[in-house]
Design a protein around this motif. Structure first.
Motif, mmCIF file in Angstrom:
data_model
loop_
_atom_site.group_PDB
_atom_site.id
_atom_site.type_symbol
_atom_site.label_atom_id
_atom_site.label_comp_id
_atom_site.label_asym_id
_atom_site.label_seq_id
_atom_site.Cartn_x
_atom_site.Cartn_y
_atom_site.Cartn_z
ATOM 1 N N ASN A 17 -10.690 59.136 17.595
ATOM 2 C CA ASN A 17 -10.813 58.844 19.021
ATOM 3 C C ASN A 17 -12.175 59.372 19.464
ATOM 4 O O ASN A 17 -12.357 60.589 19.596
ATOM 5 N N THR A 46 -8.680 53.649 22.729
ATOM 6 C CA THR A 46 -7.618 53.444 23.717
ATOM 7 C C THR A 46 -6.265 53.337 23.026
ATOM 8 O O THR A 46 -6.182 53.054 21.832
ATOM 9 N N LYS A 47 -5.208 53.536 23.780
ATOM 10 C CA LYS A 47 -3.861 53.406 23.224
ATOM 11 C C LYS A 47 -3.593 51.977 22.753
ATOM 12 O O LYS A 47 -2.817 51.760 21.825
ATOM 13 N N LEU A 50 -3.846 51.172 19.043
ATOM 14 C CA LEU A 50 -2.928 51.815 18.103
ATOM 15 C C LEU A 50 -1.937 50.829 17.482
ATOM 16 O O LEU A 50 -1.609 50.943 16.297
ATOM 17 N N GLY A 71 -3.896 64.520 23.390
ATOM 18 C CA GLY A 71 -3.520 63.176 23.856
ATOM 19 C C GLY A 71 -3.502 62.169 22.728
ATOM 20 O O GLY A 71 -2.622 61.313 22.654
ATOM 21 N N THR A 72 -4.470 62.277 21.834
ATOM 22 C CA THR A 72 -4.519 61.363 20.695
ATOM 23 C C THR A 72 -3.312 61.579 19.788
ATOM 24 O O THR A 72 -2.642 60.626 19.384
ATOM 25 N N ASN A 74 -0.418 62.938 20.554
ATOM 26 C CA ASN A 74 0.797 62.500 21.274
ATOM 27 C C ASN A 74 0.927 60.974 21.304
ATOM 28 O O ASN A 74 2.036 60.443 21.250
ATOM 29 N N SER A 75 -0.175 60.272 21.378
ATOM 30 C CA SER A 75 -0.145 58.804 21.373
ATOM 31 C C SER A 75 0.236 58.249 20.009
ATOM 32 O O SER A 75 0.853 57.193 19.908
#
Length: 80
Positions: A17, A46-47, A50, A71-72, A74-75
């Motif tokens: 990321n 960005t999510k 993924l 955040g990465t 958790n995503s």
């Protein structure tokens, strides 16, 4: 080799990321390239990227290294 040791660098992919943290993504990519031309990486800012990553790229590899912040991680967790 046991199940926790890569057979080769080809078994590893880095999910990067570039918007996370203070580490420069370009420097990280340069380090990956200098380590081995067999290492692979995927840049995901960005999510939304993924889903295609986990559908198309991730299944090709045995080991995933997440390069990002909380955040990465958790995503990514719902996909693993």
């Amino acid at each position: 080799m046991n199940d926790t040791t890569p057979d080769s660098y080809k078994d590893i992919i880095f999910l990067i990321n570039p918007n996370s943290g203070t580490t420069n993504a370009d420097k990280l990519i340069d380090s990956i390239r200098q380590t081995s031309s067999e290492l692979n990486y995927f840049i995901c800012a960005t999510k939304a990227c993924l889903i295609p990553f986990f559908e198309n790229e991730a299944p090709k590899y045995k080991y995933l290294i997440i390069c990002g912040g909380d955040g990465t991680v958790n995503s990514v967790l719902p996909f693993v």
